[in-house]
Motif scaffolding. Structure first.
Motif, short mmCIF file in Angstrom:
data_model
loop_
_atom_site.label_atom_id
_atom_site.label_comp_id
_atom_site.label_asym_id
_atom_site.label_seq_id
_atom_site.Cartn_x
_atom_site.Cartn_y
_atom_site.Cartn_z
N MET A 138 -23.07 79.54 -58.69
CA MET A 138 -24.18 78.62 -58.39
C MET A 138 -24.10 78.13 -56.94
O MET A 138 -25.12 78.02 -56.27
N ALA A 139 -22.90 77.84 -56.47
CA ALA A 139 -22.73 77.37 -55.09
C ALA A 139 -23.19 78.44 -54.10
O ALA A 139 -23.86 78.14 -53.11
N GLU A 140 -22.85 79.67 -54.39
CA GLU A 140 -23.26 80.77 -53.50
C GLU A 140 -24.78 80.89 -53.45
O GLU A 140 -25.36 81.07 -52.40
N ARG A 141 -25.41 80.78 -54.63
CA ARG A 141 -26.88 80.87 -54.66
C ARG A 141 -27.53 79.68 -53.95
O ARG A 141 -28.48 79.84 -53.20
N ALA A 142 -27.00 78.48 -54.20
CA ALA A 142 -27.62 77.27 -53.65
C ALA A 142 -27.31 77.05 -52.17
O ALA A 142 -28.17 76.60 -51.42
N LEU A 143 -26.08 77.36 -51.79
CA LEU A 143 -25.64 77.05 -50.43
C LEU A 143 -25.53 78.26 -49.52
O LEU A 143 -25.29 78.13 -48.33
N GLY A 144 -25.62 79.45 -50.10
CA GLY A 144 -25.52 80.67 -49.31
C GLY A 144 -24.10 81.13 -49.07
O GLY A 144 -23.88 82.13 -48.40
N ALA A 145 -23.13 80.40 -49.58
CA ALA A 145 -21.72 80.78 -49.41
C ALA A 145 -20.89 80.15 -50.51
O ALA A 145 -21.28 79.12 -51.07
N VAL A 146 -19.77 80.77 -50.81
CA VAL A 146 -18.85 80.18 -51.79
C VAL A 146 -17.96 79.16 -51.07
O VAL A 146 -17.75 79.28 -49.86
N PRO A 147 -17.47 78.18 -51.79
CA PRO A 147 -16.56 77.22 -51.15
C PRO A 147 -15.38 77.95 -50.50
O PRO A 147 -14.88 78.95 -51.02
N ALA A 148 -14.91 77.46 -49.38
CA ALA A 148 -13.87 78.11 -48.59
C ALA A 148 -12.59 78.36 -49.37
O ALA A 148 -11.92 79.37 -49.16
N THR A 149 -12.24 77.47 -50.25
CA THR A 149 -10.97 77.60 -50.99
C THR A 149 -11.14 78.29 -52.35
O THR A 149 -10.20 78.32 -53.14
N SER A 150 -12.32 78.85 -52.61
CA SER A 150 -12.59 79.37 -53.95
C SER A 150 -11.65 80.49 -54.38
O SER A 150 -11.25 80.54 -55.55
N GLU A 151 -11.27 81.37 -53.48
CA GLU A 151 -10.37 82.47 -53.86
C GLU A 151 -9.02 81.93 -54.33
O GLU A 151 -8.49 82.37 -55.37
N LEU A 152 -8.48 80.98 -53.59
CA LEU A 152 -7.21 80.37 -54.01
C LEU A 152 -7.36 79.61 -55.31
O LEU A 152 -6.49 79.67 -56.18
N ARG A 153 -8.46 78.90 -55.46
CA ARG A 153 -8.70 78.10 -56.67
C ARG A 153 -8.83 79.00 -57.89
O ARG A 153 -8.27 78.70 -58.94
N VAL A 154 -9.55 80.10 -57.77
CA VAL A 154 -9.70 81.05 -58.88
C VAL A 154 -8.33 81.58 -59.29
O VAL A 154 -8.01 81.64 -60.48
N LYS A 155 -7.51 81.96 -58.32
CA LYS A 155 -6.17 82.47 -58.63
C LYS A 155 -5.33 81.43 -59.36
O LYS A 155 -4.62 81.75 -60.32
N GLU A 156 -5.39 80.19 -58.91
CA GLU A 156 -4.61 79.12 -59.53
C GLU A 156 -5.08 78.85 -60.96
O GLU A 156 -4.28 78.70 -61.88
N LEU A 157 -6.38 78.78 -61.16
CA LEU A 157 -6.92 78.55 -62.51
C LEU A 157 -6.59 79.71 -63.44
O LEU A 157 -6.28 79.50 -64.62
N LYS A 158 -6.62 80.92 -62.92
CA LYS A 158 -6.26 82.09 -63.71
C LYS A 158 -4.78 82.04 -64.08
O LYS A 158 -4.39 82.33 -65.21
N ARG A 159 -3.94 81.63 -63.14
CA ARG A 159 -2.49 81.53 -63.39
C ARG A 159 -2.20 80.48 -64.47
O ARG A 159 -1.42 80.72 -65.38
N ILE A 160 -2.87 79.35 -64.39
CA ILE A 160 -2.69 78.30 -65.40
C ILE A 160 -3.13 78.80 -66.77
O ILE A 160 -2.41 78.62 -67.77
N ALA A 161 -4.30 79.42 -66.84
CA ALA A 161 -4.79 79.96 -68.12
C ALA A 161 -3.81 80.98 -68.68
O ALA A 161 -3.49 80.96 -69.87
N HIS A 162 -3.30 81.86 -67.83
CA HIS A 162 -2.34 82.87 -68.28
C HIS A 162 -1.07 82.21 -68.83
O HIS A 162 -0.56 82.61 -69.88
N MET A 163 -0.54 81.22 -68.12
CA MET A 163 0.69 80.57 -68.57
C MET A 163 0.53 79.97 -69.96
O MET A 163 1.45 80.06 -70.79
N ILE A 164 -0.62 79.40 -70.26
CA ILE A 164 -0.84 78.78 -71.57
C ILE A 164 -1.14 79.85 -72.62
O ILE A 164 -0.51 79.89 -73.68
#
Length: 127
Positions: free
Chosen positions: A69-95
């Motif tokens: 949604m951010a990419e569509r609305a703002l024309g770009a993804v948040p700068a830290t999105s790649e790191l954030r996705v990796k961290e959220l994926k890591r947390i989900a995997h751990m659980i």
């Protein structure tokens, strides 16, 4: 075990504090929590850890929806999105790896996921 996704919206929203409501609605979070619950439904686990897995996976799915949604609305993804996705994926995997056969990329192995319209094996849940 039945999960009431609307009960966990605030937990997801707290984890994703950077996601404003105009780019990530409560309705979208509920949809992502329902999707996470459906993915984890075939696996047996203690209710507390399973709910934590649903919340973690739902948070990951919600963040992916937010960046879209951010990419569509703002024309770009948040700068830290790649790191954030990796961290959220890591947390989900751990659980989730405590009760389901899932790898670091959130690919589930040797299970049929029912209700998706097709039979899925070794499903890739990363975006």
């Amino acid at each position: 075990m039945a999960i009431a996704p609307e009960d966990y919206v605030l937990q997801v929203r707290r984890e994703l504090a950077e996601a404003t409501e105009d780019l990530l609605s409560d309705e979208t979070i509920v949809q992502q929590l329902k999707k996470a619950a459906k993915v984890l439904e075939p696996y047996e686990a203690d209710e507390d850890i399973k709910v934590q897995g649903i919340i973690a996976l739902g948070t990951y799915f919600s963040y992916v929806a937010y960046t879209s949604m951010a990419e569509r609305a703002l024309g770009a993804v948040p700068a830290t999105s790649e790191l954030r996705v990796k961290e959220l994926k890591r947390i989900a995997h751990m659980i989730i790896s405590q009760f389901a056969p899932v790898d670091e990329e959130l690919r589930f192995k040797e299970v049929e996921l029912q209700g998706w319209g097709v039979e899925l094996r070794e499903s890739v849940l990363s975006e």
